[in-house]
Design a protein around this motif. Structure first.
Motif, PDB file in Angstrom:
ATOM      1  N   GLU A   1       0.821  -1.203   0.000  1.00 42.07           N
ATOM      2  CA  GLU A   1       0.000   0.000   0.000  1.00 42.07           C
ATOM      3  C   GLU A   1       0.857   1.256   0.000  1.00 42.07           C
ATOM      4  OE1 GLU A   1      -2.922   0.029   3.062  1.00 42.07           O
ATOM      5  OE2 GLU A   1      -3.984  -1.725   2.298  1.00 42.07           O
ATOM      6  N   GLU A   2       1.894   1.272   0.834  1.00 46.72           N
ATOM      7  CA  GLU A   2       2.744   2.461   0.902  1.00 46.72           C
ATOM      8  C   GLU A   2       3.521   2.671  -0.391  1.00 46.72           C
ATOM      9  OE1 GLU A   2       6.782   3.486   3.205  1.00 46.72           O
ATOM     10  OE2 GLU A   2       5.026   3.390   4.532  1.00 46.72           O
ATOM     11  N   LYS A   3       4.066   1.586  -0.926  1.00 48.68           N
ATOM     12  CA  LYS A   3       4.893   1.730  -2.125  1.00 48.68           C
ATOM     13  C   LYS A   3       4.053   2.042  -3.359  1.00 48.68           C
ATOM     14  CE  LYS A   3       8.905  -0.716  -0.459  1.00 48.68           C
ATOM     15  NZ  LYS A   3      10.074  -1.486  -0.881  1.00 48.68           N
ATOM     16  N   LEU A   4       2.829   1.529  -3.407  1.00 46.58           N
ATOM     17  CA  LEU A   4       1.954   1.879  -4.518  1.00 46.58           C
ATOM     18  C   LEU A   4       1.624   3.369  -4.480  1.00 46.58           C
ATOM     19  CD1 LEU A   4       0.217   1.081  -6.935  1.00 46.58           C
ATOM     20  CD2 LEU A   4      -1.629   0.515  -5.328  1.00 46.58           C
ATOM     21  N   ALA A   5       1.344   3.894  -3.297  1.00 42.86           N
ATOM     22  CA  ALA A   5       1.043   5.321  -3.173  1.00 42.86           C
ATOM     23  C   ALA A   5       2.211   6.171  -3.655  1.00 42.86           C
ATOM     24  CB  ALA A   5       0.689   5.653  -1.732  1.00 42.86           C
ATOM     25  N   LEU A   6       3.425   5.788  -3.286  1.00 41.66           N
ATOM     26  CA  LEU A   6       4.602   6.541  -3.725  1.00 41.66           C
ATOM     27  C   LEU A   6       4.800   6.418  -5.234  1.00 41.66           C
ATOM     28  CD1 LEU A   6       7.093   8.242  -3.281  1.00 41.66           C
ATOM     29  CD2 LEU A   6       8.330   6.169  -2.557  1.00 41.66           C
ATOM     30  N   LEU A   7       4.642   5.211  -5.767  1.00 41.60           N
ATOM     31  CA  LEU A   7       4.801   5.016  -7.207  1.00 41.60           C
ATOM     32  C   LEU A   7       3.817   5.885  -7.985  1.00 41.60           C
ATOM     33  CD1 LEU A   7       6.058   3.462  -9.608  1.00 41.60           C
ATOM     34  CD2 LEU A   7       4.296   1.708  -9.260  1.00 41.60           C
ATOM     35  N   LEU A   8       2.567   5.933  -7.549  1.00 42.03           N
ATOM     36  CA  LEU A   8       1.565   6.737  -8.238  1.00 42.03           C
ATOM     37  C   LEU A   8       1.891   8.233  -8.146  1.00 42.03           C
ATOM     38  CD1 LEU A   8      -1.703   4.870  -7.178  1.00 42.03           C
ATOM     39  CD2 LEU A   8      -0.453   4.686  -9.344  1.00 42.03           C
ATOM     40  N   GLN A   9       2.447   8.649  -7.028  1.00 46.12           N
ATOM     41  CA  GLN A   9       2.822  10.054  -6.887  1.00 46.12           C
ATOM     42  C   GLN A   9       3.989  10.388  -7.807  1.00 46.12           C
ATOM     43  OE1 GLN A   9       3.513  11.361  -2.853  1.00 46.12           O
ATOM     44  NE2 GLN A   9       4.302  13.360  -3.487  1.00 46.12           N
ATOM     45  N   VAL A  10       5.010   9.540  -7.802  1.00 46.41           N
ATOM     46  CA  VAL A  10       6.174   9.765  -8.657  1.00 46.41           C
ATOM     47  C   VAL A  10       5.770   9.765 -10.126  1.00 46.41           C
ATOM     48  CG1 VAL A  10       8.364   8.736  -9.422  1.00 46.41           C
ATOM     49  CG2 VAL A  10       7.815   8.844  -6.982  1.00 46.41           C
ATOM     50  N   ASN A  11       4.778   8.973 -10.466  1.00 45.11           N
ATOM     51  CA  ASN A  11       4.349   8.851 -11.857  1.00 45.11           C
ATOM     52  C   ASN A  11       3.725  10.134 -12.397  1.00 45.11           C
ATOM     53  OD1 ASN A  11       3.972   7.333 -14.255  1.00 45.11           O
ATOM     54  ND2 ASN A  11       1.887   6.808 -13.681  1.00 45.11           N
ATOM     55  N   THR A  12       3.218  10.977 -11.521  1.00 48.89           N
ATOM     56  CA  THR A  12       2.529  12.189 -11.973  1.00 48.89           C
ATOM     57  C   THR A  12       3.194  13.483 -11.519  1.00 48.89           C
ATOM     58  OG1 THR A  12       1.047  12.082 -10.049  1.00 48.89           O
ATOM     59  CG2 THR A  12       0.285  11.047 -12.094  1.00 48.89           C
ATOM     60  N   GLU A  13       4.162  13.385 -10.597  1.00 53.82           N
ATOM     61  CA  GLU A  13       4.811  14.597 -10.080  1.00 53.82           C
ATOM     62  C   GLU A  13       6.323  14.496 -10.260  1.00 53.82           C
ATOM     63  OE1 GLU A  13       3.666  15.281  -6.031  1.00 53.82           O
ATOM     64  OE2 GLU A  13       1.538  14.850  -6.428  1.00 53.82           O
ATOM     65  N   THR A  14       6.913  15.502 -10.877  1.00 53.49           N
ATOM     66  CA  THR A  14       8.372  15.508 -11.061  1.00 53.49           C
ATOM     67  C   THR A  14       9.084  15.817  -9.751  1.00 53.49           C
ATOM     68  OG1 THR A  14       8.110  16.229 -13.349  1.00 53.49           O
ATOM     69  CG2 THR A  14      10.269  16.569 -12.340  1.00 53.49           C
ATOM     70  N   LYS A  15       8.553  16.755  -8.986  1.00 55.52           N
ATOM     71  CA  LYS A  15       9.145  17.131  -7.691  1.00 55.52           C
ATOM     72  C   LYS A  15       8.284  16.520  -6.587  1.00 55.52           C
ATOM     73  CE  LYS A  15      11.046  21.138  -7.115  1.00 55.52           C
ATOM     74  NZ  LYS A  15      11.279  22.589  -6.886  1.00 55.52           N
ATOM     75  N   VAL A  16       8.897  15.680  -5.756  1.00 51.40           N
ATOM     76  CA  VAL A  16       8.138  14.856  -4.822  1.00 51.40           C
ATOM     77  C   VAL A  16       8.496  15.169  -3.378  1.00 51.40           C
ATOM     78  CG1 VAL A  16       7.676  12.486  -4.071  1.00 51.40           C
ATOM     79  CG2 VAL A  16       7.904  13.000  -6.506  1.00 51.40           C
ATOM     80  N   ASN A  17       7.449  15.378  -2.572  1.00 51.50           N
ATOM     81  CA  ASN A  17       7.572  15.411  -1.114  1.00 51.50           C
ATOM     82  C   ASN A  17       6.828  14.200  -0.579  1.00 51.50           C
ATOM     83  OD1 ASN A  17       8.863  18.111  -0.395  1.00 51.50           O
ATOM     84  ND2 ASN A  17       7.228  18.749  -1.794  1.00 51.50           N
ATOM     85  N   TRP A  18       7.508  13.411   0.245  1.00 52.29           N
ATOM     86  CA  TRP A  18       6.892  12.149   0.671  1.00 52.29           C
ATOM     87  C   TRP A  18       7.568  11.639   1.941  1.00 52.29           C
ATOM     88  CZ3 TRP A  18       8.693   7.249   1.550  1.00 52.29           C
ATOM     89  CH2 TRP A  18       7.714   6.237   1.678  1.00 52.29           C
ATOM     90  N   GLN A  19       6.762  11.068   2.848  1.00 51.20           N
ATOM     91  CA  GLN A  19       7.282  10.401   4.036  1.00 51.20           C
ATOM     92  C   GLN A  19       6.503   9.122   4.277  1.00 51.20           C
ATOM     93  OE1 GLN A  19       7.070  14.082   6.667  1.00 51.20           O
ATOM     94  NE2 GLN A  19       8.988  13.179   7.397  1.00 51.20           N
ATOM     95  N   GLY A  20       7.208   8.054   4.685  1.00 49.24           N
ATOM     96  CA  GLY A  20       6.575   6.778   4.963  1.00 49.24           C
ATOM     97  C   GLY A  20       7.408   5.960   5.931  1.00 49.24           C
ATOM     98  N   ARG A  21       7.070   4.685   6.072  1.00 45.43           N
ATOM     99  CA  ARG A  21       7.743   3.815   7.042  1.00 45.43           C
ATOM    100  C   ARG A  21       8.927   3.059   6.458  1.00 45.43           C
ATOM    101  NH1 ARG A  21       3.668  -0.442   8.873  1.00 45.43           N
ATOM    102  NH2 ARG A  21       5.548  -1.209   9.924  1.00 45.43           N
ATOM    103  N   PHE A  22       8.908   2.802   5.156  1.00 43.34           N
ATOM    104  CA  PHE A  22       9.786   1.769   4.618  1.00 43.34           C
ATOM    105  C   PHE A  22      10.911   2.271   3.711  1.00 43.34           C
ATOM    106  CE2 PHE A  22       5.630  -0.325   5.359  1.00 43.34           C
ATOM    107  CZ  PHE A  22       6.040  -1.236   6.317  1.00 43.34           C
ATOM    108  N   ARG A  23      11.049   3.566   3.535  1.00 42.85           N
ATOM    109  CA  ARG A  23      12.185   4.100   2.790  1.00 42.85           C
ATOM    110  C   ARG A  23      12.456   5.515   3.273  1.00 42.85           C
ATOM    111  NH1 ARG A  23      12.814   7.534  -1.047  1.00 42.85           N
ATOM    112  NH2 ARG A  23      14.042   6.226  -2.457  1.00 42.85           N
ATOM    113  N   ALA A  24      13.586   6.069   2.843  1.00 44.76           N
ATOM    114  CA  ALA A  24      13.938   7.427   3.233  1.00 44.76           C
ATOM    115  C   ALA A  24      12.924   8.425   2.686  1.00 44.76           C
ATOM    116  CB  ALA A  24      15.329   7.769   2.704  1.00 44.76           C
ATOM    117  N   SER A  25      12.702   9.501   3.430  1.00 43.10           N
ATOM    118  CA  SER A  25      11.760  10.535   3.010  1.00 43.10           C
ATOM    119  C   SER A  25      12.300  11.310   1.821  1.00 43.10           C
ATOM    120  CB  SER A  25      11.486  11.486   4.177  1.00 43.10           C
ATOM    121  OG  SER A  25      10.925  10.793   5.273  1.00 43.10           O
ATOM    122  N   LEU A  26      11.393  11.956   1.108  1.00 43.49           N
ATOM    123  CA  LEU A  26      11.757  12.785  -0.035  1.00 43.49           C
ATOM    124  C   LEU A  26      11.267  14.204   0.225  1.00 43.49           C
ATOM    125  CD1 LEU A  26      10.604  10.303  -2.832  1.00 43.49           C
ATOM    126  CD2 LEU A  26      12.972  10.785  -2.179  1.00 43.49           C
TER     127      LEU A  26
END
Length: 346
Positions: free
Chosen positions: A134-159
């Motif tokens: 669920e977390e990685k799908l959310a990030l993938l979908l965000q990266v797919n539509t946004e060139t500049k990404v702000n993101w925080q989650g449990r399983f990888r470093a924040s952006l």
């Protein structure tokens, strides 16, 4: 309806000695099979990810990048990418590059992973199986539509304002969800408006999946997504030959061998001929036989499920290169044209 193939790069295992075919040989064969699929006019090529001794492909996008250089028209997708044990940012970059190399023919099919070897291999805990996806799908979908990404989650470093390149041109990368029968996966895909591919394999009765197709469509429409963008597919184990009895007799020992190798690690009972024979019946999900029967079976699935895509998965148990080339030839020159003609009449 789009018609395509997928392969995992299964390696032949000698039933007497246990010796496994060289991965280098299988990859060379695989490229010839991919070229033929494009030449005979199939719509989709899918390559799957595995991390076991019996498979030659651990990273689908590497094969898809090679395929981009030797094909002209066929769409190139993973089938599937185990998103839960991958980095969504790097995945997007890799598939964007395949898309650029292929002039816009790349897609990504994301799954949670029915094979779980990648979790310990890349340092993930199976306890987090659902949360990871669920977390990685959310990030993938965000990266797919946004060139500049702000993101925080449990399983990888924040952006923080991180720019991600290269980008696909003209449109976001098409992303499908692979599902094996979980209603939660179906509802998730429907709410997000993402295309879904159901894996219906072995001797599974086709109609067992009808409620899931209906659930997906209902969720997709109720969430307000445009029905003109609706896409739903089916993935099933397949092998085609000129003579049904001949191809069945050839394929059964190979198919059983692979089912039993996988089943041994999962506690399955040994695969038996009755399962194989039932799978070949019109109402079950093993697409093994001669062209006219396969045309009828594909049309039966399309009629009941409203398919927009059918994927014949061809190399379970490692049929010979000769048999795979013949199956692809028959699919492109006999089966696909008849299916398309029948659908056009309707």
């Amino acid at each position: 309806m789009e018609l395509g193939i997928s392969m995992f790069g299964d390696l032949h295992v000698d039933s007497q000695t246990g010796k496994i075919q060289s991965a280098q040989q299988r990859l060379a064969e695989l490229m010839e099979e991919i070229k033929l699929a494009d030449e005979v006019g199939l719509d989709i090529l899918g390559i799957g990810e595995h991390h076991r001794a019996e498979y030659a492909v651990a990273t689908p996008e590497i094969i898809l990048a090679a395929a981009a250089a030797v094909t002209k028209n066929i769409k190139l997708t993973s089938s599937v990418t185990v998103l839960s044990s991958s980095d969504p940012v790097k995945l997007y970059q890799n598939f964007a590059m395949v898309d650029l190399l292929s002039n816009g023919r790349a897609e990504l099919m994301a799954g949670r992973g029915s094979f779980t070897e990648s979790f310990p291999l890349f340092g993930y805990n199976l306890y987090d199986y659902n949360d990871l996806f669920e977390e990685k799908l959310a990030l993938l979908l965000q990266v797919n539509t946004e060139t500049k990404v702000n993101w925080q989650g449990r399983f990888r470093a924040s952006l923080f304002g991180q720019e991600i390149y290269p980008r696909t041109e003209d449109r976001p990368l098409p992303i499908w969800i692979a599902a094996g029968g979980s209603p939660d996966s179906v509802v998730r895909a429907g709410k997000l408006g993402l295309p879904i591919m159901f894996a219906i394999v072995a001797g599974t009765p086709l109609m067992r999946f009808k409620p899931l197709y209906e659930l997906y469509r209902e969720t997709y429409i109720e969430t307000g997504h445009d029905i003109s963008d609706y896409q739903v597919g089916m993935f099933s184990h397949s092998l085609f030959g000129e003579d049904e009895k001949e191809v069945s007799e050839y394929y059964y020992p190979l198919y059983k061998g692979q089912m039993d190798r996988i089943g041994k690690s999962r506690g399955w009972s040994p695969f038996v001929r009755e399962q194989f024979d039932y799978g070949q019946s019109p109402e079950a999900a093993l697409f093994v036989g001669e062209p006219s029967a396969m045309v009828d079976k594909i049309l039966y699935a399309e009629e009941n499920f409203g398919l927009t895509r059918f994927i014949a998965h061809l190399d379970v148990g490692a049929p010979s290169h000769k048999h795979l080339m013949k199956a692809i030839e028959l699919y492109g020159t006999k089966i696909a044209p008849q299916v398309r003609a029948a659908l056009n009449k309707n």
